[in-house]
Design a protein around this motif. Structure first.
Motif, short mmCIF file in Angstrom:
data_model
loop_
_atom_site.label_atom_id
_atom_site.label_comp_id
_atom_site.label_asym_id
_atom_site.label_seq_id
_atom_site.Cartn_x
_atom_site.Cartn_y
_atom_site.Cartn_z
N UNK A 411 -32.81 30.18 -25.70
CA UNK A 411 -31.60 29.66 -25.07
C UNK A 411 -30.86 30.78 -24.36
N UNK A 412 -30.14 30.38 -23.32
CA UNK A 412 -29.29 31.31 -22.56
C UNK A 412 -27.87 30.77 -22.57
N UNK A 413 -26.93 31.63 -22.91
CA UNK A 413 -25.52 31.26 -22.98
C UNK A 413 -24.78 31.90 -21.81
N UNK A 425 -23.92 36.70 -19.31
CA UNK A 425 -25.15 35.97 -19.64
C UNK A 425 -25.73 36.56 -20.92
N UNK A 426 -25.90 35.70 -21.92
CA UNK A 426 -26.41 36.11 -23.23
C UNK A 426 -27.71 35.36 -23.50
N UNK A 427 -28.75 36.07 -23.89
CA UNK A 427 -30.03 35.44 -24.22
C UNK A 427 -30.26 35.43 -25.73
N UNK A 437 -29.51 37.78 -30.48
CA UNK A 437 -28.81 37.48 -29.23
C UNK A 437 -28.28 38.77 -28.60
N UNK A 438 -28.41 38.88 -27.28
CA UNK A 438 -27.95 40.10 -26.60
C UNK A 438 -27.47 39.77 -25.20
#
Length: 460
Positions: A411-413, A425-427, A437-438
Motif C-alpha cells: 500500500x501507498x499512503x 508519500x509513504x510506502x 513503512x517508510x
C-alpha cells in the motif's frame, strides 16, 4: 501642478495594485488539504486529486489539481518510485507537470474531499467543501482521469450553504463547511465547523447541522439541513462517514466560538428518518475534548465491525465496536472497547484493508507532531510513526488529508502537508509488516520557504 499629478498617479497605482488579479500558482500546492487517490487502468501510479486551501489568502482562489503520478518529476532519476521499490532517502519531486486541463480554481479554505464514482455511466464527480465567502460546496465532473470538467456538457459549480431558501432568522445555514462523504447512489453529506448563531453575528441560539444534498443535482433549501442540536446535547460537527442506513458524525470543540464548555465525540443519524438523532454517549466512557477524523470498517463475519475515531486532549485513537447498524436495525449500539495514545494533533483517519482474515490497518495523520501513525489492531499498538517533513525544517509540515493506493499486498499512503505545501508519500511494501513503512517521496515545492515571500510580492 506636478505634486497634484504625482498624487493622482500614486492613487491610480494604488488602485491598480489593490485590484490586480492574483491567480493561484499552477506549478505547486498552496496549503494542500483534501486528497483523493484514483487507480487508473494502464497507469503505474494512478492519479491524485489535491485541493489547495489558499489559507493565507495570498491568491484570489484555491485550486483543485488532478496530478498524473506517472508524469511528476524532471527526468527518469527524479520520478515517483514504483510502490515498494524505493531504497535510500526520500526523493523530493518539485515538478508536478500538471496540464492546464487538470487544474480548476475553487473557493479558498478547502476542507476534506470526496469522489463519487457513479454507477450510471456518467463521469465521476468530485466534491470539495470550502470555507471562504459563501461557504460553498464546490463540485466538478471528471470526464477523464486527469481532465477536470471543461465544457462538453459536464458539470462544474458550487452550492452556497449561507444563502438558503426557506431560512428564517438566518438559520439554517452551515458556516465553514468542512467534512464530506458520498455513497454510490449520490447521497451527499456535509458537516460544518462553526455553529450557526441566530440571527447571524448575535452570538446567540447556536445550532449545528449536517447538510444532505443530492450529488447528481446539488441544490439547497432549509429541508436539506439535518440538525445535530438538541436541548440536552451540546453542538458541533467535524467529519462524517456513511453506512447503508446510519450516518456517523464527529464533534469538534466549539467552546472558543460559542462559549459552550460541553462537547460530543460521535453522533449517529438515521438516514431513513433524519429526525432521529442518537448520541451513543462515547464521551461518558472516554473523556476527550473533541473528535476529528473517523473511519468505519466493513462488515466481516469473523470480527466485530469497528469505528475508529481520532480524538484530542488526550490525543488518542478511540476503538469503538459497532452493532445494530444493519439496514433492518432500529437500535445502533456503539461501545468503547479501547484507546491507543497517538502523537500530538491526530486529525484524519483512513483504513488499509488486508483481507478477511486480518484486521484493517488504521492510518492517522498527526498534524502537530508532523507524523503519520499506523495502528495495527492485530498487534494492539501503533507499529509505525513516519516523519513526513524534512529533518532540518523549522516549521511543522502539519500532515492533514490522507489517501490510500493498494496494489497486491502493498500500500501507498499520501498525506497533504498543510504546513509545508507538499504531499508526502509513504510506502508499506508488505501489509503483513506495517512497521516497515517508510517515506519515499515528497511532491511539490516547500511553501514554508517561498510562501511568505511570494505573498508579499503578489500583494504589492
Amino acid at each position: 501642478m506636478r505634486p497634484l499629478l504625482l498624487s493622482l498617479a500614486l492613487l491610480v497605482a494604488a488602485a491598480c495594485s489593490s485590484t490586480a488579479p492574483r491567480p493561484p500558482p499552477t506549478d505547486r500546492f498552496v496549503y494542500p488539504a483534501g486528497l483523493v487517490y484514483r487507480s487508473v487502468p494502464g497507469s503505474t501510479n494512478g492519479v491524485l486529486y489535491v485541493a489547495s486551501a489558499n489559507f493565507d489568502r495570498c491568491f484570489d482562489d484555491g485550486t483543485l489539481m488532478a496530478v498524473d503520478l506517472d508524469r511528476v518529476g524532471a527526468d527518469d532519476t527524479n520520478r515517483l518510485p514504483a510502490l515498494g521499490s524505493a531504497s535510500g532517502a526520500a526523493v523530493d519531486i518539485t515538478q508536478l507537470n500538471v496540464a492546464p486541463e487538470s487544474i480548476r480554481t475553487i473557493p479558498s479554505y478547502a476542507g476534506e474531499m470526496a469522489l463519487w464514482e457513479r454507477t450510471d455511466g456518467n463521469a465521476p464527480r468530485l466534491f470539495v467543501p470550502t470555507r471562504s465567502d459563501g461557504n460553498n460546496v464546490y463540485y466538478v465532473d471528471v470526464p477523464e482521469p486527469t481532465r477536470l470538467c471543461s465544457g462538453d456538457g459536464c458539470a462544474e459549480g458550487r452550492v452556497s450553504l449561507d444563502d438558503v431558501p426557506g431560512s428564517a432568522n438566518d438559520v439554517p445555514r452551515a458556516p465553514a463547511p468542512f467534512g464530506v462523504a458520498v455513497d454510490t447512489g449520490g447521497d451527499l453529506w456535509v458537516t460544518h465547523l462553526d455553529p450557526a448563531d441566530a440571527p447571524e453575528e448575535s452570538f446567540e441560539a447556536f445550532r449545528s447541522y449536517v447538510v444532505r444534498l443530492s450529488g447528481d443535482a446539488p441544490s439547497v433549501s432549509s429541508d436539506n439541513f439535518v440538525t445535530l442540536s438538541t436541548p440536552d446535547l451540546p453542538m458541533g460537527g467535524n467529519s462524517v462517514v456513511l453506512d447503508e442506513r446510519y450516518v456517523f458524525v464527529t464533534g469538534r470543540f466549539t467552546g472558543g466560538v460559542t462559549s459552550l464548555s460541553q462537547r460530543f465525540l460521535v453522533r449517529v443519524l438515521d438516514r431513513t428518518d433524519t429526525s432521529r438523532l442518537i448520541d451513543p454517549g462515547l464521551d461518558v466512557g472516554f473523556a476527550a475534548l473533541d473528535a476529528r477524523g473517523l473511519a468505519l470498517t466493513e462488515r466481516v463475519a469473523s470480527r466485530p465491525q469497528r469505528l475508529y475515531v481520532a480524538v484530542r486532549a488526550p490525543d488518542s485513537l478511540l476503538l469503538v465496536d459497532v452493532q445494530g447498524i444493519e439496514s433492518t436495525s432500529d437500535t445502533p449500539r456503539l461501545t468503547v472497547v479501547g484507546s491507543v495514545p497517538l502523537p500530538s494533533g491526530p486529525t484524519e483517519v483512513r483504513l488499509v484493508p488486508r483481507g478477511a482474515t486480518r484486521s484493517e490497518l488504521v492510518v492517522v495523520s498527526c498534524s502537530a507532531a508532523g507524523v503519520v501513525a499506523i495502528f495495527d489492531p492485530d498487534v494492539g499498538q501503533v507499529v509505525a510513526q513516519v516523519q513526513v517533513g524534512n529533518e532540518d525544517a523549522t516549521e511543522t509540515p502539519q500532515p492533514f488529508g490522507l489517501a490510500v493506493q493498494q496494489q497486491g499486498n502493498a500500500a501507498r499512503i499520501f498525506t497533504s502537508n498543510f504546513g509545508d505545501g507538499r504531499v508526502s508519500v509513504i510506502d508499506i511494501p508488505d501489509l503483513a509488516n506495517p512497521q516497515l513503512a517508510r517515506l519515499v517521496a515528497r511532491l511539490g515545492t516547500r511553501q514554508d520557504l517561498v510562501g511568505s515571500t511570494t505573498c508579499q510580492e503578489v500583494q504589492q
